[in-house]
Motif scaffolding. Structure first.
Motif, short mmCIF file in Angstrom:
data_model
loop_
_atom_site.label_atom_id
_atom_site.label_comp_id
_atom_site.label_asym_id
_atom_site.label_seq_id
_atom_site.Cartn_x
_atom_site.Cartn_y
_atom_site.Cartn_z
N GLY A 91 -58.69 -19.08 17.19
CA GLY A 91 -58.46 -20.20 16.28
C GLY A 91 -59.28 -21.44 16.57
N HIS A 92 -60.27 -21.35 17.46
CA HIS A 92 -61.10 -22.52 17.76
C HIS A 92 -62.04 -22.83 16.60
CE1 HIS A 92 -59.78 -22.80 21.92
NE2 HIS A 92 -59.98 -21.49 22.04
N ASP A 93 -62.31 -24.09 16.40
CA ASP A 93 -63.20 -24.56 15.35
C ASP A 93 -64.65 -24.44 15.83
OD1 ASP A 93 -64.75 -25.97 13.51
OD2 ASP A 93 -63.36 -27.66 13.38
N PRO A 94 -65.46 -23.58 15.20
CA PRO A 94 -66.84 -23.38 15.67
C PRO A 94 -67.73 -24.60 15.50
CG PRO A 94 -66.51 -22.27 13.58
CD PRO A 94 -65.17 -22.78 14.02
N ASP A 95 -67.28 -25.58 14.70
CA ASP A 95 -68.07 -26.80 14.53
C ASP A 95 -67.70 -27.87 15.55
OD1 ASP A 95 -69.66 -25.98 12.27
OD2 ASP A 95 -67.80 -26.05 11.11
#
Length: 141
Positions: A60-64
């Motif tokens: 669920g980590h934000d790639p940005d």
């Protein structure tokens, strides 16, 4: 056959501040599965792989917003160009990873992957069996 015969000499080097999306784009554009991360503050060279990015996204980590720094493997096993492919494959098997950074001195000169090793072994096996096929063809003719 040696690591130098199988390794890719196209080494993508990124910094620890690259986002996971930036790293994924660069890796995708080059058709490679790992980037060398140069992070002098964390002790030098690390590696960020497609699996590291996949695990981050799956969690669920934000790639940005997430950076390479937080997902880089820093306890890297390095290979030398003079290693045999068997030595490289054994190191990968022991460590349960699929890429090795190849060092000559203190410089990253390549990356060798499981895919690279398999390609070399398959090519070698084909060359080994070609004389047999030629003899069989001559006998049949």
């Amino acid at each position: 056959m040696l690591v130098r015969d199988a390794m890719s000499t196209v080494v993508l080097t990124i910094g620890p501040a690259h986002t996971l999306r930036q790293a994924a784009r660069l890796m995708s554009a080059r058709g490679i599965g790992a980037a060398v991360v140069l992070d002098p503050e964390a002790g030098g060279l690390g590696i960020l792989t497609e699996r590291d990015i996949l695990n981050a996204l799956g969690a669920g980590h934000d790639p940005d917003r997430e950076t390479a720094h937080g997902h880089t493997t820093t306890d890297v096993v390095f290979a030398a160009p003079e290693w045999t492919l068997e030595e490289a494959a054994a190191a990968m098997s022991r460590g349960e990873f699929r890429h090795l950074i190849v060092l000559e001195g203190h410089e990253a000169v390549g990356v060798v992957s499981v895919r690279d090793i398999i390609r070399c072994w398959v090519r070698g096996a084909r060359r080994d069996t070609e004389p047999e096929r030629e003899r069989a063809g001559a006998l049949a003719g």
